[in-house]
Design an enzyme around this catalytic site. Structure first.
Site, mmCIF file in Angstrom:
data_model
loop_
_atom_site.group_PDB
_atom_site.id
_atom_site.type_symbol
_atom_site.label_atom_id
_atom_site.label_comp_id
_atom_site.label_asym_id
_atom_site.label_seq_id
_atom_site.Cartn_x
_atom_site.Cartn_y
_atom_site.Cartn_z
ATOM 1 N N LYS A 285 0.868 -1.189 0.000
ATOM 2 C CA LYS A 285 0.000 0.000 0.000
ATOM 3 C C LYS A 285 0.899 1.231 0.000
ATOM 4 O O LYS A 285 1.643 1.465 0.949
ATOM 5 C CB LYS A 285 -0.927 0.009 1.212
ATOM 6 C CG LYS A 285 -1.912 1.173 1.195
ATOM 7 C CD LYS A 285 -2.976 1.016 2.271
ATOM 8 C CE LYS A 285 -4.105 2.020 2.110
ATOM 9 N NZ LYS A 285 -3.743 3.387 2.352
ATOM 10 N N ARG A 315 -8.418 11.082 -7.696
ATOM 11 C CA ARG A 315 -9.463 10.182 -7.235
ATOM 12 C C ARG A 315 -10.861 10.790 -7.427
ATOM 13 O O ARG A 315 -11.829 10.076 -7.626
ATOM 14 C CB ARG A 315 -9.179 9.921 -5.759
ATOM 15 C CG ARG A 315 -10.188 9.156 -5.035
ATOM 16 C CD ARG A 315 -9.620 8.954 -3.663
ATOM 17 N NE ARG A 315 -10.647 8.575 -2.757
ATOM 18 C CZ ARG A 315 -10.433 7.832 -1.686
ATOM 19 N NH1 ARG A 315 -9.219 7.416 -1.407
ATOM 20 N NH2 ARG A 315 -11.400 7.514 -0.893
ATOM 21 N N PHE A 384 -1.310 -0.126 -10.183
ATOM 22 C CA PHE A 384 -1.727 -1.439 -9.688
ATOM 23 C C PHE A 384 -2.909 -2.019 -10.457
ATOM 24 O O PHE A 384 -3.344 -3.119 -10.170
ATOM 25 C CB PHE A 384 -2.016 -1.409 -8.178
ATOM 26 C CG PHE A 384 -2.807 -0.219 -7.693
ATOM 27 C CD1 PHE A 384 -4.157 -0.118 -7.926
ATOM 28 C CD2 PHE A 384 -2.165 0.785 -6.980
ATOM 29 C CE1 PHE A 384 -4.875 0.971 -7.461
ATOM 30 C CE2 PHE A 384 -2.881 1.884 -6.505
ATOM 31 C CZ PHE A 384 -4.247 1.976 -6.758
#
Ligand code: AMP
Length: 607
Positions: A285, A315, A384
């Site tokens: 993370k 985001r 990712f």
């Protein structure tokens, strides 16, 4: 559709407490807006949005689609000024603000004035400092009080307002807004004020609009949901549902350049993950800021050069491309096909090691002096997930397949075009590593390595899960920080094997029970070789007995340990076992007599 009709319906919706009724009202509103008499068009025509699209957004307090970073860029005080000017010569922006302080809500304030008839005064006599001749385009000649202002006119004006830039643009924005208020009835003004300040608040959430679209145009809810996920545009989805039905909705795809909502994570434990999935995908993370990278390869120009375009979104789907030139450079150097990638941008030191989150914040969303700040703080992207590659959407593919695709996309430039099979994952720049395992010890050591490398910890993901935009589901879990730690006495250990033969490891942990010590578990993970050497030096003088690799220790040293759970267990003399114990540090400030007791363990287990 007249804006007065929209305002009237918004009022009805606002007064309605029941969710189902709200959906029914929105459904009727969309159905009516959809029959507005505008010609229908195919989804391929890039013409201006239709009334249905506008109403589907306005009802949520949006002027532009959710994916669109365009803002009106008008502050509250400019809005107050526009209201004041439309309200009459005796009213100033200060009065509007005072009334807001009394009433508490801008819609009520706007609705409390009588508008209309100020166009001559406001626009041409310069009341409130307006430039001569401005603002007349919308207001002139309409004569106030909601005679014929339409939803489309409101949109067109707000679009023009959003586009105003440069010197004098704030005045121009106020003029345009004034022109609108000047044509508003009280109720229109109420909802215009809220729309402009993105404070619609009539109780219509995204789910209500989704359900209303499904019901208004008779298409299944889940397909509307999927279409919304790929497009992030309630207006477009409503129009396609109306014009092309289910087939049109199902044909909607991701578009490179149009951001998708990010999939989110829940907190969770290794226990939860391994109970629910056969094995877990484990990733580091990263402590940075989420980014979504959109990269297209343009058509080849006449000179044979192919133009590329890269956009980076936050985001919240804000366009942050300008702030992150390293990400754009990375994309241009690395990517050889159109893609949408999901990842994190991390601040790094000269050696490439991660820096704390606060450092990224110095760079993220920065609009000015980017080149200068870049000299102080360097960022680098780590990806990712891969949502789209080479023309195909991958949202429905399992995580592991998406990760494989991500790998090949990022490896391309390293290996000249093939999938990069011969290249180790950690040599692929920008690739977040992914391990698949069902072994808690392996997960612990991945976690320890992540922390050691300066990252935040680990993410646990369901390897078979699809990508669900905007969802905070249980398929992605950020490992929950441990519950309260325990201070345990180290009462035993084992000599290691191989390279670790001269180190003590696998430490037996005990708690106090009256005058005795009772065992609660063993901790072996979360400890680097360097630390093991230190601990061996610390514990060796306290060896009381040895048998084979096993060592008994006099109680002397206290470890602080984290764990996920305390379970009842016959394995240890306390009757309890720590699940996934993790070494946190030596409590050199504590004697064994200060370590935790069985009583505290029992209390924690009961919590
Ligand atoms: P939180 O912000 O605490 O809710 O944690 C979730 C966030 O962690 C995501 O939104 C990402 O920004 C970030 N993150 C860092 N590394 C990863 C990873 N390997 N997979 C998914 N999210 C990650």
């Amino acid at each position: 559709m007249e804006f007065a009709t929209f305002a009237d319906r918004a009022g009805t919706i606002e007064a309605e407490p029941a969710d189902l009724e709200i959906v029914a009202h929105v459904r009727d509103l969309l159905a009516d807006a959809g029959n507005d008499g505008e010609g229908r068009r195919s989804s391929k025509d890039a013409v201006e949005p239709q009334t249905l699209e506008l109403v589907a957004r306005f009802v949520q307090g949006r002027v532009f689609p959710a994916w669109d970073s365009t803002t009106l860029d008008i502050g509250p005080s400019a809005c107050y000024e526009a209201i004041a000017r439309a309200a009459g010569t005796n009213v100033g922006a200060d009065d509007v603000e005072d009334r807001l302080a009394e009433v508490g809500e801008i819609g009520d304030v706007a609705a409390s004035y009588e508008f209309g008839g100020q166009q001559g005064l406001g626009a041409f006599t310069g009341g409130g400092g307006v430039g001569a001749g401005s603002g007349g385009g919308v207001g002139a000649g309409s004569g106030g009080n909601g005679d014929d202002l339409t939803v489309r006119e409101v949109y067109d004006t707000l679009e023009e307002l959003a586009a105003a830039e440069g010197s004098g643009s704030q005045d121009r924005k106020v003029d345009l807004l004034f022109g609108l208020y000047n044509r508003c009835s009280s109720e229109e003004a109420r909802y215009l004020a809220r729309l402009v300040l993105s404070e619609m608040r009539i109780g219509v959430g995204e789910g209500s609009v989704r359900d209303a679209i499904a019901e208004a145009f008779d298409v299944p809810h889940d397909r509307v949901e999927r279409a919304l996920q790929v497009s992030n545009d309630y207006g477009q989805v409503a129009r396609i549902a109306r014009d092309e039905g289910l087939e049109g909705l199902d044909a909607m795809d991701l578009a490179v350049g149009r951001p998708v909502q990010a999939m989110l994570a829940q907190a969770g434990t290794v226990t939860d993950a391994l109970e629910e999935w056969d094995e877990a995908a484990v990733e580091w993370k990263y402590d940075g800021a989420r980014v979504q990278l959109h990269h297209v390869l343009g058509a080849s120009g006449g000179d044979g050069e192919s133009a590329t375009e890269t956009r980076v979104f936050s985001r919240n789907m804000e366009d942050v491309t300008g702030a992150l030139p390293e990400v754009v450079e990375f994309a241009e150097e690395t990517l050889e096909e159109p893609v949408i990638l999901d990842g994190e941008v991390v601040a790094v030191d000269d050696g490439g090691n991660p820096l704390p989150f606060q450092e990224v914040l110095k760079r993220f969303r920065r609009k000015h002096d980017v080149a200068k700040v870049r000299e102080d703080v360097t960022v680098r992207p780590v990806f990712f997930d891969c949502l789209h590659a080479g023309g195909a959407d991958l949202l429905e593919e399992p995580l592991t397949a998406r990760h494989d695709r991500l790998r090949s996309v990022l490896a391309e430039s390293d290996v000249g075009g093939d999938a990069g099979d011969g290249v180790a994952d950690d040599d692929i720049e920008g690739l977040s590593l992914l391990w698949r395992t069902d072994d808690p010890d392996e997960i612990e050591s991945i976690d320890a390595n992540a922390l050691e490398a300066g990252h935040e910890g680990i993410m646990l993901k369901d390897p078979d899960s699809t990508y669900s935009p905007g969802r905070r589901g249980k398929h992605w879990r950020k490992r929950k920080p441990d519950v309260e730690t325990l201070d345990c006495v180290v009462t035993g250990a084992e000599w290691g094997e191989g390279r670790r033969a001269t180190f003590l490891g696998t430490f037996e942990l005990s708690v106090q029970s009256g005058d005795d010590l009772e065992t609660v578990g063993k901790v072996a993970t979360g400890i680097t070789d360097e630390k093991l050497a230190e601990l061996t030096e610390l514990l060796e003088p306290h060896i009381a007995a040895e048998e084979g690799q096993e060592v008994d220790l006099e109680p002397a040293v206290v470890f602080e340990v984290g764990y996920e759970e305390i379970q009842s267990s016959p394995t240890y003399s306390s009757g309890y076992a720590l699940r996934f114990p993790r070494f946190q540090g030596v409590r050199s400030d504590k004697d064994p007599a200060d370590a935790d007791s069985l009583e505290r363990l029992e209390r924690l287990q009961g919590e």
